[in-house]
Design a protein around this motif. Structure first.
Motif, short mmCIF file in Angstrom:
data_model
loop_
_atom_site.label_atom_id
_atom_site.label_comp_id
_atom_site.label_asym_id
_atom_site.label_seq_id
_atom_site.Cartn_x
_atom_site.Cartn_y
_atom_site.Cartn_z
N THR A 1 42.45 31.51 36.55
CA THR A 1 42.28 29.98 35.76
C THR A 1 42.26 30.24 34.46
O THR A 1 41.31 31.32 34.17
N PRO A 2 42.52 29.76 33.75
CA PRO A 2 42.08 29.14 32.27
C PRO A 2 40.77 29.68 31.69
O PRO A 2 40.03 28.71 32.80
N LEU A 3 40.36 30.23 31.17
CA LEU A 3 38.64 30.30 30.58
C LEU A 3 38.12 30.29 29.18
O LEU A 3 39.61 30.28 28.12
N ILE A 4 37.36 28.76 28.71
CA ILE A 4 36.61 28.72 27.51
C ILE A 4 35.57 29.84 27.28
O ILE A 4 34.33 30.07 28.65
N ILE B 1 34.93 43.60 27.40
CA ILE B 1 34.60 43.02 29.08
C ILE B 1 35.73 41.52 29.45
O ILE B 1 36.20 40.83 29.77
N ILE B 2 34.63 40.61 27.79
CA ILE B 2 34.99 39.99 27.96
C ILE B 2 37.32 39.25 27.73
O ILE B 2 37.29 38.40 28.88
N ASN B 3 37.57 40.29 26.75
CA ASN B 3 39.21 40.28 27.43
C ASN B 3 39.63 40.41 28.07
O ASN B 3 40.76 40.06 28.97
N HIS B 4 39.20 41.67 29.18
CA HIS B 4 39.28 42.04 30.77
C HIS B 4 38.49 40.61 31.35
O HIS B 4 40.20 39.90 31.95
N ILE B 5 37.74 39.68 31.22
CA ILE B 5 37.84 39.14 32.41
C ILE B 5 38.44 37.82 32.14
O ILE B 5 39.64 36.91 33.10
N ARG B 6 39.00 37.66 30.55
CA ARG B 6 40.06 36.38 30.37
C ARG B 6 41.59 36.96 30.41
O ARG B 6 41.84 36.13 31.72
N ASP B 7 41.60 37.53 30.42
CA ASP B 7 43.04 38.40 31.41
C ASP B 7 43.67 38.65 33.00
O ASP B 7 44.47 38.64 33.44
N THR B 8 42.00 38.80 33.38
CA THR B 8 42.76 39.04 34.70
C THR B 8 42.17 37.82 35.58
O THR B 8 42.61 38.02 37.37
N SER B 9 41.45 36.27 34.86
CA SER B 9 40.95 35.56 35.27
C SER B 9 42.29 34.47 36.47
O SER B 9 43.29 34.12 35.25
#
Ligand code: SF4
Length: 601
Positions: A359-362, A349-357
């Motif tokens: 803006t860059p996420l931390i 889930i985390i990877n999916h949200i990061r990949d589809t955001s």
């Protein structure tokens, strides 16, 4: 049958209508000063309207008087911890015990012996699917008695040969490709729930989404916390998706009906036997289950020993990489999904949200209690003192932590958690706090997702895994989850010193084995990169990406979509509904008929 200590099955009665007295001895906290003399006053226990217990003298004929009018001593409530419950077999239903007995390695032997030759009309194709945690357990065990470390890949190659030649299985798989499908479906379901949550839609499809791969946790929720069921993901576990692949997809390829295949799975815990036995995974048309029999890692090893085979002996060419012998029907072998050794659900889930955001996420990780309870937060990269939180999730393993999660989610969502006094008390305390301070405390960001697993340490530490050689790493005054225990007072036998379930050093070794590279890079199949992002549709529901020419997808993703196409019903355009039928399930609360007064103490 090699049951764990927590599953000693004797003289059971149904959970639904229990008649067996609780075996927990009532704790004597104060020393008894003198023996009760014959003729001394006898007492009765009365319960007032609030459910509080009082001891009063029988001589005062209280039946005709109000409780307030007689001298009464308030009694403390008996405390039964979850560990006490788990150490007892009383809550396992007789139906469950029969199911577990039917799901044993002796059943597998009996079936294989009776199956006859492939030419006989009643012959069923025997298939065995092995969980990566089971392979890791075997690899760790073999490595501990060898000078070189054995990898899960080597163990799988040995089992592929032995299960065919010695036991008579036709096909041997690992379950990581099924997990690949599960992770994609899990992400799709998370997106659906997020959209529904924002829109204030269906009440039974909100966030936080709680992982669904652990039957230990699901059974607990169904029996004790029905209020949590709407939050549990409906995506099937890798075991059950593997069942669908074997019985439906492979069955079609072999021109066989689901009941012409006998499917065994090897899992790290006993709870998986109960999962496979659920009514939802029974095919009424063909009178068969997606997984016919579940055996534990320990049982598989026992089967090999009973056949006089030693898994520590390498097989010729076990390190040679040959795609044609490693794959069957194009099924990838031992796909590694980065994250946790319990399936990487949170990380998917985390990877999916990061990949589809956009803006860059931390990503920041915070240990709440120990490595078994960690929070994962995704915030926007910014100069602000309080950057915007995009996602908050947690990894929560072990029953103690799990109870905390249940309370936290219940509190956050305004639910009455449990039906006992604790739930009422929690609500009252929260109310009092608000009145006292007069100000509402700043709201903490609520969880969006929790990877819940019942075993401390996760699936590598499942109750069906191989046990280590005795070590004495657990302090004498602690239980397997690291909490203080006074063994003498509770009357529970301390078995933490005999190298049994829960040995932290051993769990660490299995965890290491789980992530061990399957040989030089040439020998291991690459972890597939993420699929293209989910594309929002007009109805606001995100779906798995469409298969289009020109989109670069990994072989695992390609195969997943091919399977999905091949399992589609011709003429049925509702692909979302069909996908749900294949890869999702449902839960229901166990209605207990236990009435407080009917329970014998
Ligand atoms: Fe089984 Fe334990 Fe894993 Fe749950 S956490 S699936 S009970 S091994």
């Amino acid at each position: 049958m090699a049951f764990s200590g927590t599953l000693t099955l004797t003289d059971l009665n149904d959970f639904i209508t229990p008649a067996q007295a609780c075996i927990k001895p009532v704790e004597q906290t104060k020393p008894q000063t003198a023996e009760k003399e014959p003729g001394t006053a006898s007492t009765e226990i009365l319960i007032d309207a609030s459910g509080t217990y009082y001891e009063v003298s029988s001589d005062l004929s209280t039946s005709s008087r109000a409780l307030a009018d007689v001298p009464a001593k308030k009694l403390e409530q008996a405390q039964i911890s979850l560990n006490d419950c788990l150490a007892c077999s009383g809550c396992i239903t007789s139906a469950e015990s029969v199911l577990i007995t039917l799901q044993s390695h002796t059943e597998v032997f009996t079936f294989l012996q009776a199956n006859g030759s492939p030419s006989s009309p009643d012959y069923k194709i025997p298939v065995i699917s092995i969980a990566p945690q089971s392979l890791a357990s075997l690899a760790a065990s073999l490595s501990s008695s060898s000078t070189t470390s054995v990898t899960p890949h080597q163990v799988l190659r040995r089992l592929q040969v032995l299960c065919k030649e010695v036991l008579g299985f036709e096909h041997v798989f690992d379950t990581t490709f099924a997990r690949h499908i599960v992770l994609k479906e899990h992400v799709a379901e998370f997106e659906e729930r997020r959209a529904n949550d924002k829109a204030g839609g269906e009440a039974d499809s909100h966030l936080p989404m709680l992982a669904s791969a652990c039957p230990g946790w699901i059974c607990y929720a169904e029996k004790a916390h029905a209020e949590m069921l709407p939050f549990i993901s409906r995506t099937k576990s890798p075991q059950q998706v593997m069942g669908t692949l074997v019985k439906e997809w492979m069955g079609k390829k072999w021109d066989k009906s689901p009941n012409d295949i006998y499917h065994v799975s090897v899992m790290p815990c006993y709870d998986k036997k109960l999962e496979a036995s659920r009514q939802d995974f029974y095919n009424d048309v063909y009178s068969t289950r997606d997984v016919d029999c579940v055996i534990t890692t320990g049982e598989l090893e026992l089967m090999m020993r009973e056949k006089g085979r030693d898994l520590s002996i390498p097989i010729i060419g076990e390190l040679d990489f040959d795609r044609s012998t490693n794959t069957f029907l194009g099924l990838p072998v031992l796909l590694q999904h980065p994250g946790t050794s319990s399936g990487s659900y949170l990380h998917a889930i985390i990877n999916h949200i990061r990949d589809t955001s956009p803006t860059p996420l931390i990503l920041s990780i915070k240990a709440i209690r120990n490595a078994d309870y960690e929070e994962y937060t995704l915030t926007e990269e910014s100069d602000q003192r309080e950057p915007k939180t995009i996602f908050k999730g947690a990894k929560c393993y072990g029953f103690r932590n799990l109870q905390n999660i249940v309370r936290k989610v219940g509190r956050e969502r305004g639910l009455r958690v449990g039906t006992g006094a604790a739930g009422k008390l929690g609500a009252r305390v929260a109310g009092r706090r608000l009145k006292k301070t007069g100000v509402e405390v700043k709201k903490e960001r609520q969880y969006d997702y929790v990877e819940v697993m019942a075993c401390p340490g996760g699936c590598v530490n499942g109750g069906g895994q191989l046990k280590p050689v005795a070590t004495t790493t657990i302090p004498k005054d602690r239980d397997e989850e690291g909490f203080e225990r006074n063994w003498e007072n509770t009357g529970v036998v301390d078995d933490t010193q005999s190298g049994k379930w829960g040995d932290k050093e051993w769990t660490k070794k299995v965890e290491e084995a789980y992530w061990r590279d399957a040989g030089p890079p040439l020998y291991s199949l690459p972890t597939p990169p993420e699929s293209p992002p989910l594309s929002p549709t007009l109805d606001g529901v995100s779906r798995l990406p469409e298969r289009k020419t020109g989109i670069s997808m990994t072989s695992a993703d390609e195969l997943m979509f091919r399977i999905f196409d091949e399992l589609s019903v011709p003429g049925d355009d509702d692909t979302v509904k069909h996908r749900a039928q294949l890869f999702r399930t449902q839960y229901r609360a166990v209605e207990s008929e236990v009435i407080g007064l009917a329970v014998k103490w």
